[in-house]
Structures are given as structure tokens and as C-alpha cells.
Enzyme design. Structure first.
Site, PDB file in Angstrom:
ATOM      1  CB  CYS A 144      29.207 -94.926  32.753  1.00 22.76           C
ATOM      2  SG  CYS A 144      27.702 -94.169  33.369  1.00 22.76           S
ATOM      3  NE  ARG A 202      21.762-100.622  31.753  1.00 24.62           N
ATOM      4  CZ  ARG A 202      21.372 -99.888  30.706  1.00 24.62           C
ATOM      5  NH1 ARG A 202      21.960-100.056  29.533  1.00 24.62           N
ATOM      6  NH2 ARG A 202      20.418 -98.986  30.820  1.00 24.62           N
ATOM      7  NE  ARG A 249      30.183 -98.676  42.284  1.00 28.26           N
ATOM      8  CZ  ARG A 249      29.564 -99.617  42.992  1.00 28.26           C
ATOM      9  NH1 ARG A 249      30.220-100.258  43.967  1.00 28.26           N
ATOM     10  NH2 ARG A 249      28.318 -99.939  42.745  1.00 28.26           N
ATOM     11  NE  ARG A 250      26.990-102.662  42.132  1.00 26.67           N
ATOM     12  CZ  ARG A 250      25.744-102.271  41.910  1.00 26.67           C
ATOM     13  NH1 ARG A 250      25.168-102.498  40.741  1.00 26.67           N
ATOM     14  NH2 ARG A 250      25.072-101.630  42.853  1.00 26.67           N
ATOM     15  NE  ARG A 268      19.568-104.313  37.692  1.00 25.80           N
ATOM     16  CZ  ARG A 268      20.075-103.295  38.370  1.00 25.80           C
ATOM     17  NH1 ARG A 268      21.349-103.295  38.715  1.00 25.80           N
ATOM     18  NH2 ARG A 268      19.309-102.286  38.731  1.00 25.80           N
ATOM     19  CE  LYS A 278      22.947 -96.839  41.658  1.00 25.07           C
ATOM     20  NZ  LYS A 278      23.354 -98.223  41.955  1.00 25.07           N
ATOM     21  CG  ASP A 279      21.092 -93.224  38.114  1.00 27.71           C
ATOM     22  OD1 ASP A 279      22.047 -94.026  38.080  1.00 27.71           O
ATOM     23  OD2 ASP A 279      19.903 -93.579  38.260  1.00 27.71           O
TER      24      ASP A 279
END
Length: 312
Positions: free
Chosen positions: A247, A154, A136-137, A160, A80-81
Site C-alpha cells: 500500500c 475509504r 496507485r490511482r 464511497r 488484490k488485498d
């Protein structure tokens, strides 16, 4: 023969790289593999959200440079990166077996809520502070309950989780794959369904990157491929590429299997996360049909978002 693999230095990145090393050595026990930790731009800047410091390449550029100059033989990333267009002279091998792609809501332990009550709590509570650095979240949380207050966080997964208590958050959203790969337990975790939150394109999958012309290493790493994972990420990344998303906008897609075949479900929103649209498309088994499904669904959602914004 000795190979050097490049990786970021977080616990999760190292766990992901170790899983690939284990798969390689299981098939090629005579190889020796050494890890080289490389710090990326995304690792160095932790006080800003991803959309403020660049695009998907922020976690891979430094690693790709070392791959091109021969300092490392291959690299392991979270898929996903990865940008949808890979730099000249490099390529991704076929995708290995994928971990759980779902997103997870990790609750502050002060809440004692059973799994079947979490969505009701999320929908009806006022002003919940939920940590995430992902547009997105954020967009999908706001769709669930517009009073949710997103808090930018982050850092690695452990950091986190600690921020839930250091910053007095009600919950955070992270990837199930990270929790699973690190073997994290003892947390109150709710797994979102795909109807509740569409994951990032390629979430839970690993990207193994090599020099395009290195046929020997290509052959070794392609032998790790999982056909199902390859088909899923082809559809999801074709969707992302057609949307031209990174992003800066909320975008996600996931393939899931149903009784009548495979479906690609996608979401797409505007930069301020105020408009968000969903859709899905059925496709037949196969790489080409998966890729076409991604392209077709993206085109539908691009038009759907334009229509939605027109009437707001």
C-alpha cells in the site's frame, strides 16, 4: 458435510463469498456451507489511508488466524488485498473465473458527459476533486492531469458513492468488479482503458484460502479454477512480489491478450506519487512463462524508476 467459510462483512465481501459458495454447490450439491463474518483491522480503521495503517495484510490477518485454528474451513478474499507471501500453514487455491479488472471513474450526476468526452474533461478541467484511497490511482490520475485534487475516501462501495455528494466530489475511482458483483446501476461510470489506468495486481479476481494440508477442501476448491485467470494472476503477483510493493507505493499490473499473444503491462512509482513509470512485456501461454514475465518486467521498471528520479 458442513463447511464454514470466513469472510469480511461488507456487501461486496458477502457477494464475493456467495459467488464461490454457488460455484461449490453447483459441483458438490450435497455439501452445506455456512458463512462466518470476521471483522479485520482494515474494516475497523476507516479514517486513514491504507498506507498509514499497515500493508495488504490488514484485510486478512484476523481471518487467517481463524483458518489456522480451525474455526473456519476456508476463506474468500479479494485477491488484490492478499500479501504476495502467504502465511505458514496456509495457501491459496487456484484462481476462479475473474471479473472485469478495470478501474471505473464514477462521476457526480451534475455532470452530463458522454463516454467519449470523459478523458478530455479529466485532462483539461482545473482542480477536480476525485475520491480514492489508493496511491496507485492517485499517481495515475496526477499523470492524466496534475491539477487533480485527490480526496482520501475509504469504506464500502455504497459509502464511497454516497461521498460523491456528501463531500461534493467531482468523481471517485472504484473497481468495475465491485460494481458488477453488486449489480449497481443508475450511475455515470467511465471504464478506464489499461492505457489510461493500470489496475491493481489481481484486481477483479478472488482469492480462496485454505489450510495447506487439508487435501479434501483443497480438491473441492481447486475444481473451481479458471486456467486463464490463474495465468494472469501468476504474472501480476510475481510482478508485485518482485517490486516488493504494497500500500506504500503506487504499483499495478494487468495481463491482456492481443493478436500476437499475451502482454503484461505494469506501472510503478515512488512513495510520494510524483514519479511513475510504465512498461510491458510479451510472454507465451503458461504459468511459468507468466511468472517469469512478472519478474522480468518488475526488474525493468525498478531500474527505469531509478533513472527517472536521477534526472528530476
Amino acid at each position: 458435510m458442513k463447511l464454514i467459510v470466513g469472510t469480511r462483512g461488507s456487501d461486496l465481501a458477502l457477494a464475493q463469498t456467495d459467488s464461490i459458495i454457488d460455484m461449490i454447490l453447483d459441483k458438490f450439491p450435497d455439501l452445506e456451507i455456512e458463512k462466518k463474518i470476521i471483522k479485520t483491522k482494515g474494516d475497523k480503521i476507516l479514517d486513514r489511508s491504507l498506507d498509514k495503517i499497515g500493508d495488504k495484510g490488514i484485510f486478512v490477518e484476523e481471518i487467517e488466524r481463524e483458518l489456522l485454528d480451525g474455526s473456519i474451513d476456508f476463506a474468500v478474499h479479494s485477491l488484490k488485498d492478499m500479501p504476495t507471501k502467504i502465511g505458514s500453514g496456509l495457501k491459496l487455491t487456484r484462481t476462479p473465473l475473474r471479473q472485469d479488472p478495470r478501474d471505473v471513474l464514477v462521476l457526480n450526476s451534475k455532470y452530463k458527459i458522454s463516454s467519449d468526452k470523459v478523458m478530455q474533461w479529466l485532462r483539461t478541467s482545473e482542480g477536480l476533486k476525485i475520491g480514492t484511497g489508493s496511491k496507485r490511482r492517485i499517481a495515475q490520475l496526477k499523470k492524466i492531469n496534475e491539477s487533480i485534487v485527490p480526496v482520501m475516501i475509504r469504506g464500502n462501495i455504497g459509502t464511497r458513492i454516497e461521498k460523491i455528494y456528501k463531500e461534493d466530489l467531482d468523481a471517485i475511482v472504484i473497481a468495475a468488479a465491485g460494481i458488477n458483483r453488486l449489480g449497481i446501476s443508475g450511475i455515470s461510470a467511465y471504464h478506464f482503458s489499461y492505457d489510461e489506468m493500470v489496475p491493481a495486481c489481481g484486481q477483479g479476481a478472488l482469492a480462496v484460502e485454505v489450510r495447506s494440508e487439508d487435501e479434501y477442501i483443497n480438491g473441492i476448491l481447486d475444481s473451481l479454477a479458471d486456467d486463464q485467470a490463474c495465468m494472469e494472476v501468476e504474472a501480476e503477483r510475481a510482478f508485485l512480489e518482485t517490486i516488493n510493493g504494497g500500500c506504500h507505493v503506487p504499483v499495478g499490473a494487468i495481463v491482456n491478450e492481443s493478436d500476437d499473444g499475451y502482454y503484461l503491462r505494469g506501472m510503478y512509482g515512488n512513495e510520494n506519487c510524483e514519479s511513475i513509470v510504465y512498461g510491458q512485456i510479451r510472454f507465451e501461454v503458461g504459468i511459468e512463462s507468466a511468472r517469469q514475465a512478472g519478474i522480468d518486467l518488475a526488474k525493468v521498471l525498478i531500474e527505469k524508476l531509478k533513472e527517472e528520479e536521477k534526472y528530476e
